[in-house]
Design a protein around this motif. Structure first.
Motif, PDB file in Angstrom:
ATOM      1  N   GLU A   7      -9.034  -3.844   1.565  1.00 31.47           N
ATOM      2  CA  GLU A   7      -7.957  -3.502   1.181  1.00 31.47           C
ATOM      3  C   GLU A   7      -7.786  -4.944   0.977  1.00 31.47           C
ATOM      4  O   GLU A   7      -7.153  -5.326   1.549  1.00 31.47           O
ATOM      5  CB  GLU A   7      -7.880  -2.775   3.012  1.00 31.47           C
ATOM      6  N   VAL A   8      -6.474  -3.754  -0.318  1.00 31.51           N
ATOM      7  CA  VAL A   8      -5.771  -5.158  -0.658  1.00 31.51           C
ATOM      8  C   VAL A   8      -3.651  -4.485  -0.287  1.00 31.51           C
ATOM      9  O   VAL A   8      -3.464  -3.881  -0.206  1.00 31.51           O
ATOM     10  CB  VAL A   8      -5.710  -5.310  -1.548  1.00 31.51           C
ATOM     11  N   SER A   9      -3.730  -5.461   0.742  1.00 33.02           N
ATOM     12  CA  SER A   9      -2.528  -5.102   1.234  1.00 33.02           C
ATOM     13  C   SER A   9      -1.153  -5.443  -0.545  1.00 33.02           C
ATOM     14  O   SER A   9      -1.074  -6.321  -1.227  1.00 33.02           O
ATOM     15  CB  SER A   9      -2.044  -6.614   2.287  1.00 33.02           C
ATOM     16  N   GLY A  68      -5.424 -19.346  -4.131  1.00 31.99           N
ATOM     17  CA  GLY A  68      -4.203 -19.165  -4.308  1.00 31.99           C
ATOM     18  C   GLY A  68      -4.113 -17.412  -5.121  1.00 31.99           C
ATOM     19  O   GLY A  68      -3.117 -17.072  -5.702  1.00 31.99           O
ATOM     20  N   VAL A  69      -5.295 -16.828  -5.687  1.00 31.09           N
ATOM     21  CA  VAL A  69      -5.366 -15.746  -6.975  1.00 31.09           C
ATOM     22  C   VAL A  69      -6.566 -15.414  -6.562  1.00 31.09           C
ATOM     23  O   VAL A  69      -6.520 -14.173  -6.428  1.00 31.09           O
ATOM     24  CB  VAL A  69      -6.488 -16.813  -8.680  1.00 31.09           C
ATOM     25  N   SER A  70      -8.145 -15.811  -6.484  1.00 31.31           N
ATOM     26  CA  SER A  70      -9.317 -14.690  -5.870  1.00 31.31           C
ATOM     27  C   SER A  70      -9.138 -13.297  -7.020  1.00 31.31           C
ATOM     28  O   SER A  70      -9.017 -12.457  -6.364  1.00 31.31           O
ATOM     29  CB  SER A  70      -8.471 -14.070  -4.273  1.00 31.31           C
ATOM     30  N   SER A  71      -9.847 -13.835  -7.556  1.00 30.73           N
ATOM     31  CA  SER A  71      -9.502 -12.671  -8.719  1.00 30.73           C
ATOM     32  C   SER A  71     -11.313 -12.283  -9.021  1.00 30.73           C
ATOM     33  O   SER A  71     -11.494 -11.555  -9.963  1.00 30.73           O
ATOM     34  CB  SER A  71      -9.559 -13.552 -10.631  1.00 30.73           C
ATOM     35  N   PHE A  72     -12.213 -12.059  -8.020  1.00 29.33           N
ATOM     36  CA  PHE A  72     -12.832 -11.525  -8.246  1.00 29.33           C
ATOM     37  C   PHE A  72     -12.922 -10.090  -7.162  1.00 29.33           C
ATOM     38  O   PHE A  72     -13.649  -9.746  -6.932  1.00 29.33           O
ATOM     39  CB  PHE A  72     -14.185 -12.589  -7.717  1.00 29.33           C
ATOM     40  N   SER A  73     -11.996  -9.634  -7.993  1.00 29.88           N
ATOM     41  CA  SER A  73     -11.673  -8.524  -6.980  1.00 29.88           C
ATOM     42  C   SER A  73     -10.560  -8.102  -7.603  1.00 29.88           C
ATOM     43  O   SER A  73     -10.556  -8.284  -9.080  1.00 29.88           O
ATOM     44  CB  SER A  73     -10.565  -8.652  -5.678  1.00 29.88           C
ATOM     45  N   GLU A  74     -11.164  -5.701  -7.686  1.00 28.40           N
ATOM     46  CA  GLU A  74      -9.957  -5.189  -9.155  1.00 28.40           C
ATOM     47  C   GLU A  74      -8.654  -5.542  -8.719  1.00 28.40           C
ATOM     48  O   GLU A  74      -8.154  -5.221  -9.268  1.00 28.40           O
ATOM     49  CB  GLU A  74     -10.820  -4.051  -8.674  1.00 28.40           C
ATOM     50  N   TYR A  75      -8.621  -5.739  -7.525  1.00 24.46           N
ATOM     51  CA  TYR A  75      -6.603  -5.955  -7.437  1.00 24.46           C
ATOM     52  C   TYR A  75      -6.991  -7.411  -6.725  1.00 24.46           C
ATOM     53  O   TYR A  75      -7.375  -7.498  -5.700  1.00 24.46           O
ATOM     54  CB  TYR A  75      -6.090  -4.831  -6.881  1.00 24.46           C
ATOM     55  N   THR A  76      -5.566  -8.744  -6.983  1.00 23.13           N
ATOM     56  CA  THR A  76      -5.308  -9.156  -6.120  1.00 23.13           C
ATOM     57  C   THR A  76      -4.051  -9.574  -5.817  1.00 23.13           C
ATOM     58  O   THR A  76      -3.385  -8.552  -6.973  1.00 23.13           O
ATOM     59  CB  THR A  76      -5.611 -10.392  -6.910  1.00 23.13           C
ATOM     60  N   THR A  80      -9.079  -7.506   3.682  1.00 25.19           N
ATOM     61  CA  THR A  80      -9.688  -7.371   4.737  1.00 25.19           C
ATOM     62  C   THR A  80     -10.501  -6.806   4.084  1.00 25.19           C
ATOM     63  O   THR A  80     -10.520  -5.292   3.501  1.00 25.19           O
ATOM     64  CB  THR A  80      -8.520  -6.420   5.616  1.00 25.19           C
ATOM     65  N   VAL A  81     -12.099  -6.585   5.418  1.00 27.53           N
ATOM     66  CA  VAL A  81     -13.112  -5.825   5.116  1.00 27.53           C
ATOM     67  C   VAL A  81     -13.648  -4.798   6.648  1.00 27.53           C
ATOM     68  O   VAL A  81     -13.378  -5.648   7.837  1.00 27.53           O
ATOM     69  CB  VAL A  81     -13.813  -6.591   4.748  1.00 27.53           C
ATOM     70  N   LYS A  82     -12.651  -3.685   6.330  1.00 28.80           N
ATOM     71  CA  LYS A  82     -12.845  -3.317   7.666  1.00 28.80           C
ATOM     72  C   LYS A  82     -12.333  -3.867   9.229  1.00 28.80           C
ATOM     73  O   LYS A  82     -12.543  -4.146   9.742  1.00 28.80           O
ATOM     74  CB  LYS A  82     -14.616  -2.995   8.363  1.00 28.80           C
ATOM     75  N   GLY A  83     -11.036  -4.486   8.893  1.00 27.94           N
ATOM     76  CA  GLY A  83     -10.343  -4.475   9.922  1.00 27.94           C
ATOM     77  C   GLY A  83     -10.552  -6.251  10.154  1.00 27.94           C
ATOM     78  O   GLY A  83      -9.097  -7.257  10.313  1.00 27.94           O
ATOM     79  N   LYS A  84     -11.079  -6.814   9.049  1.00 23.59           N
ATOM     80  CA  LYS A  84     -11.304  -8.342   9.306  1.00 23.59           C
ATOM     81  C   LYS A  84     -11.620  -9.249   8.164  1.00 23.59           C
ATOM     82  O   LYS A  84     -11.124  -8.579   6.424  1.00 23.59           O
ATOM     83  CB  LYS A  84     -13.027  -8.210   9.414  1.00 23.59           C
ATOM     84  N   SER A 106       3.287   4.141  -8.384  1.00 23.72           N
ATOM     85  CA  SER A 106       5.228   4.172  -8.939  1.00 23.72           C
ATOM     86  C   SER A 106       5.782   3.908  -8.658  1.00 23.72           C
ATOM     87  O   SER A 106       5.391   2.492  -7.523  1.00 23.72           O
ATOM     88  CB  SER A 106       4.758   5.526  -8.262  1.00 23.72           C
ATOM     89  N   SER A 107       7.156   4.100  -8.860  1.00 26.52           N
ATOM     90  CA  SER A 107       8.162   3.125  -9.123  1.00 26.52           C
ATOM     91  C   SER A 107       8.090   3.525  -7.142  1.00 26.52           C
ATOM     92  O   SER A 107       8.991   2.536  -6.400  1.00 26.52           O
ATOM     93  CB  SER A 107       9.492   3.363  -9.009  1.00 26.52           C
ATOM     94  N   SER A 108       7.636   3.698  -5.914  1.00 31.73           N
ATOM     95  CA  SER A 108       8.115   3.742  -4.843  1.00 31.73           C
ATOM     96  C   SER A 108       7.030   2.527  -3.887  1.00 31.73           C
ATOM     97  O   SER A 108       6.415   1.877  -4.907  1.00 31.73           O
ATOM     98  CB  SER A 108       6.978   5.248  -3.822  1.00 31.73           C
ATOM     99  N   THR A 109       7.684   2.434  -2.882  1.00 30.08           N
ATOM    100  CA  THR A 109       6.959   1.529  -2.343  1.00 30.08           C
ATOM    101  C   THR A 109       5.777   1.234  -2.289  1.00 30.08           C
ATOM    102  O   THR A 109       5.140   2.259  -1.816  1.00 30.08           O
ATOM    103  CB  THR A 109       7.736   1.800  -0.540  1.00 30.08           C
ATOM    104  N   PRO A 110       4.729  -0.417  -2.451  1.00 33.90           N
ATOM    105  CA  PRO A 110       4.111  -0.148  -2.738  1.00 33.90           C
ATOM    106  C   PRO A 110       3.235   0.373  -1.561  1.00 33.90           C
ATOM    107  O   PRO A 110       3.295  -0.443  -0.173  1.00 33.90           O
ATOM    108  CB  PRO A 110       3.737  -1.446  -2.957  1.00 33.90           C
ATOM    109  N   GLN A 111       1.571   0.368  -1.791  1.00 33.28           N
ATOM    110  CA  GLN A 111       0.769   1.048  -0.545  1.00 33.28           C
ATOM    111  C   GLN A 111      -0.525   0.028  -0.295  1.00 33.28           C
ATOM    112  O   GLN A 111      -0.909  -0.577  -1.247  1.00 33.28           O
ATOM    113  CB  GLN A 111       0.275   2.342  -0.262  1.00 33.28           C
ATOM    114  N   VAL A 112      -1.545   0.392   0.812  1.00 34.04           N
ATOM    115  CA  VAL A 112      -2.937  -0.410   0.883  1.00 34.04           C
ATOM    116  C   VAL A 112      -3.268  -0.118  -0.394  1.00 34.04           C
ATOM    117  O   VAL A 112      -3.185   1.135  -0.598  1.00 34.04           O
ATOM    118  CB  VAL A 112      -3.001  -0.843   2.006  1.00 34.04           C
TER     119      VAL A 112
END
Length: 377
Positions: A30-32, A143-151, A132-136, A3-9
């Protein structure tokens, strides 16, 4: 879509490399949210490039999310981003274009002082990671890392494209095909009637062949010892194939013999610094030009006898084919839409995200050109 609200993790699936040469592991990451001048992208399609494979086999920075040839949809934007909005279709690029530094404004290069090649797997703005994965922390690649559903990428490392183009096809313009075409057109400026020799018949080499063919080169000789690649090469513009394993004499001597003294243009597309020397030796005296495009896994230093240059040969490097990504990439997409260039035939495999390790194996075994990985969520 956010939504137009502040993006979340966002929590999503990503293929994480935990060590060199180890099979990628599908993890919940987790994608910041995007930071200032960044955008977060929902990846639609991504393809495996040989530089991903080389880095996976050799780089010391782990854990890491590889992938840099990708297309997707902007999910959210950070502060200060005016070029993109939620829902825009984009291509990612591994070198950016800030459009304001000395090099960007020079008109002489596509290298950017601000958004050049990524270093240490961290984001440009704050030298931190967005995964991060479990905080790690999990590190970025190119600068891309596209082997993730979101980047998350810097807004200077994305190019807006028409909402009507097929994202599952044009993702391969993010690197390999564009690099090859640009090397032939922008860097070498291949001339009509010339003789061209291409060392390495992967996607980049065959894209050089397509570019040379469109420029009217009369002979386009491919050099490769993979029979499968050699068999398919002629459909991309290669006029003849030389397999070095079939000759007892050095391949440079073979090339010079069959080209009456050497080629007008040679392209090193294998990522082998010894092959750069061979390519230089295969050029003709006076004006022979060698362009190197490959990224070596080992032995980054090269050597060549000074006499090769005294007799008029030139060696040039090519990064992303000399294209300025934001300025030039839209025109390549348009050429594809207008059927002026072909890219579909470079896609030899269409795989699901869960099959990503299969893509790595196919490339390791030399059994593919581009494997396009289709994300789903």
């Amino acid at each position: 879509m956010a939504s137009s609200s502040t993006p979340q993790v966002i929590t999503c699936k990503a293929a994480v490399a935990w060590g060199a040469g180890e099979a990628l592991v599908m993890e919940e990451v987790e994608v910041s949210p995007p930071q200032p001048l960044e955008i977060r992208i929902k990846v639609v399609s991504t393809s495996l490039c040989r530089s991903d494979l080389s880095a996976w086999e050799t780089h010391a920075i782990f854990p890491r999310i590889f992938g840099h040839e990708a297309s997707g949809i902007v999910e959210s934007v950070g502060l200060g981003v005016t070029e993109f909005k939620e829902g825009d279709q984009v291509l990612t690029v591994f070198i950016g274009e800030c459009m304001s530094c000395k090099l960007c404004k020079s008109g002489k290069t596509n290298i950017c002082q601000v958004l050049g090649l990524e270093r240490k797997g961290l984001m440009h703005s704050d030298q931190k990671t967005r995964f991060t994965v479990k905080g790690k922390p999990v590190y970025h690649y190119c600068g891309v890392s596209s082997f993730s559903e979101y980047t998350v990428v810097h807004s200077g490392c994305a190019v807006k494209v028409s909402p009507h183009v097929p994202l599952e096809k044009i993702c391969i313009l993010s690197c390999g095909v564009s690099a090859g075409l640009g090397a032939a057109w922008n860097v070498a400026d291949v001339s009509k009637g010339s003789t061209v020799v291409i060392f390495g018949l992967g996607t980049v080499g065959l894209s050089v062949a397509q570019g040379a063919k469109l420029r009217g080169a009369s002979r386009i000789i491919g050099v490769d010892n993979n029979p499968q690649k050699c068999e398919n090469a002629k459909s991309f513009g290669i006029t003849e194939v030389v397999d070095p394993s079939l000759y007892k004499e050095p391949i440079a001597q073979v090339i010079k013999r069959i080209t009456d003294g050497g080629a007008d243009f040679c392209f090193e597309c294998a990522g082998d610094t010894d092959m750069i020397t061979t390519a230089l030796q295969s050029c003709c005296d006076g004006w022979g030009l060698t362009v190197t495009l490959g990224v070596p896994k080992v032995k980054p230093e090269m050597s060549a006898h000074y006499g090769l240059f005294l007799t008029g040969r030139t060696l040039k490097g090519s990064l992303f084919g000399g294209w300025k990504p934001k300025t030039d990439l839209p025109s390549l997409v348009e050429k594809y839409v207008n059927k002026e260039i072909q890219i579909d035939d470079y896609i030899t495999h269409n795989l699901s995200f869960d099959e990503i390790n299969k893509a790595f194996n196919l490339m390791k075994e030399g059994k593919c050109l581009r494997c396009v990985i289709h994300m789903s969520r």
